[in-house]
Design an enzyme around this catalytic site. Structure first.
Site, PDB file in Angstrom:
ATOM      1  N   GLU A  11       0.871  -1.172   0.000  1.00 20.48           N
ATOM      2  CA  GLU A  11       0.000   0.000   0.000  1.00 20.48           C
ATOM      3  C   GLU A  11       0.904   1.217   0.000  1.00 20.48           C
ATOM      4  O   GLU A  11       1.621   1.470   0.969  1.00 20.48           O
ATOM      5  CB  GLU A  11      -0.918   0.046   1.218  1.00 20.48           C
ATOM      6  CG  GLU A  11      -1.882   1.212   1.145  1.00 20.48           C
ATOM      7  CD  GLU A  11      -2.421   1.652   2.489  1.00 20.48           C
ATOM      8  OE1 GLU A  11      -2.936   2.794   2.563  1.00 20.48           O
ATOM      9  OE2 GLU A  11      -2.316   0.888   3.453  1.00 20.48           O
TER      10      GLU A  11
ATOM     11  N   CYS B  71      -2.626   8.445   3.420  1.00 28.31           N
ATOM     12  CA  CYS B  71      -2.529   8.181   1.981  1.00 28.31           C
ATOM     13  C   CYS B  71      -3.861   8.299   1.264  1.00 28.31           C
ATOM     14  O   CYS B  71      -3.895   8.516   0.056  1.00 28.31           O
ATOM     15  CB  CYS B  71      -1.910   6.808   1.740  1.00 28.31           C
ATOM     16  SG  CYS B  71      -2.773   5.462   2.580  1.00 28.31           S
TER      17      CYS B  71
END
Length: 478
Positions: A249, A283
């Site tokens: 990720e 994020c």
């Protein structure tokens, strides 16, 4: 006296062998909090060996027993809620409310993954031959490793360890060198409940040393990293030598599309929430906003007023704030540079735009208008409380602008028209899309990015299956 933490390997706290230490700094005050070992490849290799030795016995336990261990860890976390919250606030600069939410969500996540002990399953497939069954078994991968970021350091331990453990794997985790103190408490909880030795191990250190060994060691079957694109590339390169499975990720540049029929109050509230949470250091935060021309002026006025209400300060001292400092002086410098570059390229700072105070790594909530799609502020991840806003005419234009990005983690759209929402869902090229709500995922969903935002994913059934491999058996009988 400054606390010196130790690695946690094979169920024991292991002294630092090379006498090199990493200093952990409070980003709100710049004070020294603790020191952790600057781990070596040998430390990581030792932890991997411990995980390898423990894995067969751990996998041999009935899945429900492995799930019960996760529940014991969750109970230990709840008992240390106050200590963990204060630790996350001090080392990460999180608000007290967000830190407490992270602690409790982590316990919930462990309990959620424990429930999968009775639920994950294989298949029986019809054969083309008579008197034959095809069995698809789902089995543990073996030794897994997790490389963590600093922005949600405690939750990410559970996000990687919980699905690994419930499916019969063991794990070695490298916490971020910026926020390792919460992991030390996690390790103490494991020690106190007498989790079988070697099932979870913690090794502190830097990515190029410890992280590379966790990715490159041939005994590792899966390496999972949450971090930057560059860290992900380095991890993939290291894992490629052994064709080790990777789950990554990475970064994001989430677009928020605001249509002219949007509920303006809802859109502003959700976008502000999605930008200032953890000081913009998430994020899946809203990183760029596209507003339809007809409501642009109203939106900017409302957004500016909302940003003016954002409170920030030392989260250890203040409870009624929305955000704290950035994580490091380097992070502060990068945000300053990105804003300066945006202004240089023609952007207009409507609000904020500079460092706040001279102690701690604080940056003002910032809105930038007059931006263009080709500007760096619209293309590169900011990771701070800065929001660039531009206009569009049609939905097709907005979707084209949103998709014009090397990242593909999250996106959002604000509209009261079902057809508009469905068109956007069909055409947006992102792993997640939020409609009329803030950008924040659920543990039962699937958090996964497209393009440079990563490979694989986490959470829910699909995240659990990252930690499983298939074994197909053809059984013929007479």
């Amino acid at each position: 006296m400054t606390t010196h933490h130790q690695h946690f390997i094979n169920g024991e706290f292991v002294a630092n062998q090379n006498d090199k230490w990493i200093e952990v700094i409070n980003p709100a005050t710049e004070a020294l909090l603790s020191r952790v070992p600057e781990g070596t490849k040998q430390d990581a290799s030792q932890a991997i060996a411990a995980a390898e030795a423990a894995q067969p016995g751990w996998e041999a336990l009935p899945a429900i027993e492995r799930g019960n261990w996760l529940r014991k860890i969750a109970a230990g976390i709840r008992q240390h809620e106050t200590e963990l919250t204060a630790t996350i606030v001090a080392e990460g600069g999180k608000t007290q409310g967000l830190a407490q939410t992270e602690v409790l969500f982590t316990a919930d996540y462990l309990e959620y993954m424990a429930e999968w002990a009775r639920r994950y399953e294989g298949e029986i497939v019809n054969s083309d031959r008579p008197n034959e069954n095809i069995f698809v078994f789902k089995k543990a991968i073996g030794v897994t490793t997790g490389i963590l970021p600093w922005n949600f350091p405690f939750f990410l331990i559970a996000r990687k360890a919980a699905p690994a453990l419930v499916t019969g794997n063991t794990i070695v985790i490298k916490p971020s060198e910026l926020t390792p103190n919460n992991a030390a408490i996690f390790a103490r909880i494991l020690h106190d409940i007498s989790l079988p030795k070697g099932v979870i191990n913690f090794v502190y250190g830097y990515g190029p040393e410890v992280g590379q060994e966790l990715a490159a060691n041939p005994k590792v079957g899966l390496v999972s990293l949450t971090g930057s694109v560059n860290a992900g590339i380095a991890t993939m390169e290291a894992a490629a030598k052994n064709v080790t499975k990777v789950s990554l990720e990475l970064g994001g540049k989430a677009p928020a599309i605001v249509m002219d029929d949007a509920d303006l109050d809802l859109a502003v509230k959700a976008i502000v929430s999605s930008r200032v949470i953890n000081t913009g250091q998430v994020c899946n935060c809203a990183e760029r906003v596209y507003v339809q021309e007809g409501i642009y002026d109203r939106f900017i006025n409302a957004l500016t007023e909302a940003f003016k209400q954002v409170k920030f300060g030392n989260p250890a001292e203040l409870t009624d704030i929305d955000m704290g400092p950035l994580i490091t002086a380097a992070a502060l410098g990068r945000v300053e540079q990105k804003v300066a570059k945006a202004v240089e390229q023609g952007g207009k700072v409507v609000l904020g735009g500079k460092r706040a105070g001279d102690k701690g790594f604080y940056f003002e909530p910032t809105i930038i208008t007059d931006v263009r799609q080709e500007m760096e502020i619209m293309r590169e991840e900011i990771f701070g409380p800065v929001l660039p806003v531009m206009t569009f005419k049609t939905l097709d234009e907005a979707i084209t602008l949103a998709n014009d990005c090397e990242y593909g983690l999250t996106s959002s759209i604000y509209t009261q028209n079902l057809n508009t929402a469905m068109i956007a869902l069909r055409q947006l090229k992102f792993g997640e899309t939020y409609i009329n709500r803030e950008n924040f995922e659920a543990m039962q969903g699937f958090h996964a990015g497209w393009r440079k935002s990563g490979v694989g994913g986490a959470d829910g059934r699909h995240g659990l299956e990252e930690y499983l491999q298939t074994h197909v058996a053809y059984l013929q009988f007479s």
